[in-house]
Design a protein around this motif. Structure first.
Motif, PDB file in Angstrom:
ATOM      1  N   ARG A 225      -9.297 -79.135  46.928  1.00 14.94           N
ATOM      2  CA  ARG A 225      -8.315 -78.045  46.834  1.00 14.94           C
ATOM      3  C   ARG A 225      -8.530 -77.291  45.527  1.00 14.94           C
ATOM      4  NH1 ARG A 225      -3.120 -80.500  47.550  1.00 14.94           N
ATOM      5  NH2 ARG A 225      -3.364 -80.063  49.761  1.00 14.94           N
ATOM      6  N   HIS A 226      -8.721 -75.989  45.644  1.00 14.44           N
ATOM      7  CA  HIS A 226      -8.902 -75.136  44.464  1.00 14.44           C
ATOM      8  C   HIS A 226      -7.715 -74.191  44.350  1.00 14.44           C
ATOM      9  CE1 HIS A 226     -11.137 -71.714  42.235  1.00 14.44           C
ATOM     10  NE2 HIS A 226     -10.654 -72.587  41.376  1.00 14.44           N
TER      11      HIS A 226
ATOM     12  N   ASP B  43      -3.334 -68.596  44.546  1.00 16.66           N
ATOM     13  CA  ASP B  43      -4.175 -68.588  45.740  1.00 16.66           C
ATOM     14  C   ASP B  43      -4.817 -69.970  45.880  1.00 16.66           C
ATOM     15  OD1 ASP B  43      -3.812 -65.874  46.598  1.00 16.66           O
ATOM     16  OD2 ASP B  43      -5.043 -65.249  44.900  1.00 16.66           O
TER      17      ASP B  43
ATOM     18  N   SER C  74      -7.253 -72.668  48.151  1.00 16.04           N
ATOM     19  CA  SER C  74      -8.292 -72.895  49.145  1.00 16.04           C
ATOM     20  C   SER C  74      -8.468 -74.398  49.320  1.00 16.04           C
ATOM     21  CB  SER C  74      -9.617 -72.264  48.705  1.00 16.04           C
ATOM     22  OG  SER C  74     -10.680 -72.649  49.558  1.00 16.04           O
ATOM     23  N   THR C  75      -8.391 -74.879  50.558  1.00  9.84           N
ATOM     24  CA  THR C  75      -8.500 -76.310  50.832  1.00  9.84           C
ATOM     25  C   THR C  75      -9.569 -76.551  51.886  1.00  9.84           C
ATOM     26  OG1 THR C  75      -6.139 -76.591  50.387  1.00  9.84           O
ATOM     27  CG2 THR C  75      -7.263 -78.390  51.518  1.00  9.84           C
ATOM     28  N   THR C  76     -10.535 -77.408  51.579  1.00 10.98           N
ATOM     29  CA  THR C  76     -11.582 -77.755  52.530  1.00 10.98           C
ATOM     30  C   THR C  76     -11.539 -79.249  52.812  1.00 10.98           C
ATOM     31  OG1 THR C  76     -13.198 -78.055  50.744  1.00 10.98           O
ATOM     32  CG2 THR C  76     -13.120 -75.893  51.811  1.00 10.98           C
TER      33      THR C  76
ATOM     34  N   PRO D  52     -17.353 -73.386  51.972  1.00  6.59           N
ATOM     35  CA  PRO D  52     -16.102 -73.616  52.709  1.00  6.59           C
ATOM     36  C   PRO D  52     -16.160 -73.119  54.150  1.00  6.59           C
ATOM     37  CG  PRO D  52     -15.824 -71.888  51.063  1.00  6.59           C
ATOM     38  CD  PRO D  52     -17.137 -72.535  50.783  1.00  6.59           C
ATOM     39  N   ARG D  53     -16.979 -72.085  54.405  1.00  3.50           N
ATOM     40  CA  ARG D  53     -17.073 -71.549  55.765  1.00  3.50           C
ATOM     41  C   ARG D  53     -17.743 -72.531  56.715  1.00  3.50           C
ATOM     42  NH1 ARG D  53     -20.197 -66.272  53.970  1.00  3.50           N
ATOM     43  NH2 ARG D  53     -21.240 -67.983  52.861  1.00  3.50           N
TER      44      ARG D  53
ATOM     45  N   TRP E  51     -11.290 -75.584  56.947  1.00  8.90           N
ATOM     46  CA  TRP E  51     -11.039 -74.752  55.769  1.00  8.90           C
ATOM     47  C   TRP E  51      -9.770 -73.952  55.994  1.00  8.90           C
ATOM     48  CZ3 TRP E  51     -13.559 -69.433  54.574  1.00  8.90           C
ATOM     49  CH2 TRP E  51     -13.163 -69.001  53.278  1.00  8.90           C
ATOM     50  N   THR E  52      -8.836 -74.052  55.063  1.00 11.84           N
ATOM     51  CA  THR E  52      -7.605 -73.277  55.126  1.00 11.84           C
ATOM     52  C   THR E  52      -7.369 -72.597  53.777  1.00 11.84           C
ATOM     53  OG1 THR E  52      -6.273 -75.198  54.471  1.00 11.84           O
ATOM     54  CG2 THR E  52      -6.536 -74.790  56.840  1.00 11.84           C
ATOM     55  N   THR E  53      -6.706 -71.471  53.819  1.00 10.85           N
ATOM     56  CA  THR E  53      -6.357 -70.753  52.595  1.00 10.85           C
ATOM     57  C   THR E  53      -4.874 -70.402  52.627  1.00 10.85           C
ATOM     58  OG1 THR E  53      -6.941 -68.607  53.567  1.00 10.85           O
ATOM     59  CG2 THR E  53      -8.671 -69.767  52.349  1.00 10.85           C
TER      60      THR E  53
ATOM     61  N   ARG F  70      -1.505 -68.444  50.038  1.00 12.61           N
ATOM     62  CA  ARG F  70      -1.062 -67.717  48.842  1.00 12.61           C
ATOM     63  C   ARG F  70       0.375 -68.150  48.585  1.00 12.61           C
ATOM     64  NH1 ARG F  70      -2.745 -63.287  45.843  1.00 12.61           N
ATOM     65  NH2 ARG F  70      -1.185 -61.830  45.069  1.00 12.61           N
TER      66      ARG F  70
END
Length: 319
Positions: free
Chosen positions: A71-72, A89, A91-93, A105-106, A111-113, A115
């Motif tokens: 998770r970033h 924001d 980003s979780t992979t 991540p793609r 992969w989910t994002t 905000r």
């Protein structure tokens, strides 16, 4: 002639009064304004553990595999300053041994994002600034509120799409930090549908069908630093499955992991951040007010005594 108080005595008295006023000011005014969620964050947390996942190429579930969740969190400073909120924001992979080396991540297993927008003081969700998901609710997600209490909190589970109660489960030590432990579970819950071949979920006579996606978490275990609300250690046990429409049993295991936990490096980094932030809050909320109150009392008394003596010493008669 009558004498007046000396400049030194007045200076001591003034400094003492100033420090006595400063002490409660630090506690009641400065500390609440220091306890705000940072906006310039750039933090990566990693969970690892062993579990099972569904290999879409081989159409089979592979057991005993290394599962990695990364998770970033990156703060949107411009949006935060403009709105007065904390805008992050995220980003979780989810990666398997096959996708992790790709570092893309793609091409991750999942992969989910998002905000996330929260009030900087209360940590409550705020609906503005293009937040996603828009239904975000609860008391805690990426962090807990400041001054964590020994009570039940509502923790937002992004996969479930709802808040989950986490119950206080005692205190524990992590590298010299005393943390509050919170635990909970998510019962198996339908979260959506996915189009798959019917034979995959026990319906060989049908072509493509809308299988039901189910999710559970058999163990959420978080350790939170009390003063800052920062999560310094964590463990989760997610389970994602597919069922045939209307079925009561799982047909396919998409992901099943037990005790996916912070890596040692993530744990050390989170503890270091918590220790630094907690130290700053303790400085303005406890150390400085105590020192200011003690020093102010001494100086005020000393200054007052000198002023009184100076005035009494000036009274004499010219007989």
């Amino acid at each position: 002639m009558p004498r007046t108080a000396s400049p030194l005595s007045l200076a001591l008295l003034g400094a003492g009064v100033f420090l006595l006023v400063l002490a409660p000011l630090l506690i009641w005014y400065v500390t609440p304004r220091a306890a705000v969620t940072p906006v310039d964050v750039d933090v990566t947390t990693v969970f690892t553990g062993t579990g099972s996942y569904f290999d879409t190429d081989a159409l089979t579930t592979r057991d005993g595999q290394r599962i990695t969740i990364t998770r970033h969190v990156l703060g949107d400073v411009a949006a935060s300053e403009q709105s007065g909120r904390a805008v992050w924001d995220v980003s979780t992979t989810v990666d398997t041994p096959r996708t992790l080396p790709l570092k893309d991540p793609r091409r991750a297993f999942q992969w989910t994002t998002g905000r996330w927008v929260t009030d900087r003081r209360s940590n409550a969700p705020v609906h503005c600034c293009g937040e996603s998901p828009t239904r975000f609710d609860g008391d805690a997600y990426l962090k807990f509120p400041f001054a964590v209490e020994k009570k039940t909190y509502r923790w937002w589970d992004d996969t479930l799409g709802a808040a989950v109660p986490l119950h206080f489960a005692g205190t524990t030590q992590r590298q010299g930090i005393t943390g509050y432990r919170f635990t909970g579970t998510v019962p198996a819950t339908r979260t959506g549908t996915r189009q798959v071949p019917g034979r995959l979920v026990g319906r060989p006579g049908q072509g493509q069908i809308q299988a039901e996606e189910w999710y559970a978490n058999t163990g959420i275990d978080l350790v939170v630093e009390e003063r800052t609300g920062r999560i310094v250690d964590a463990s989760i046990s997610p389970v994602k499955t597919l069922r045939a429409p209307g079925a009561r049993r799982d047909a396919v295991v998409l992901l099943r992991a037990r005790n996916l936990a912070f890596t040692p490096a993530t744990r050390r980094a989170q503890i270091a951040l918590a220790r630094a932030d907690s130290g700053k809050l303790a400085l303005v909320g406890r150390t400085l007010p105590t020192a200011a109150g003690a020093a102010g009392g001494v100086l005020a008394v000393a200054g007052g005594v000198l002023v009184a003596r100076g005035r009494r010493g000036g009274r004499f008669s010219a007989a």
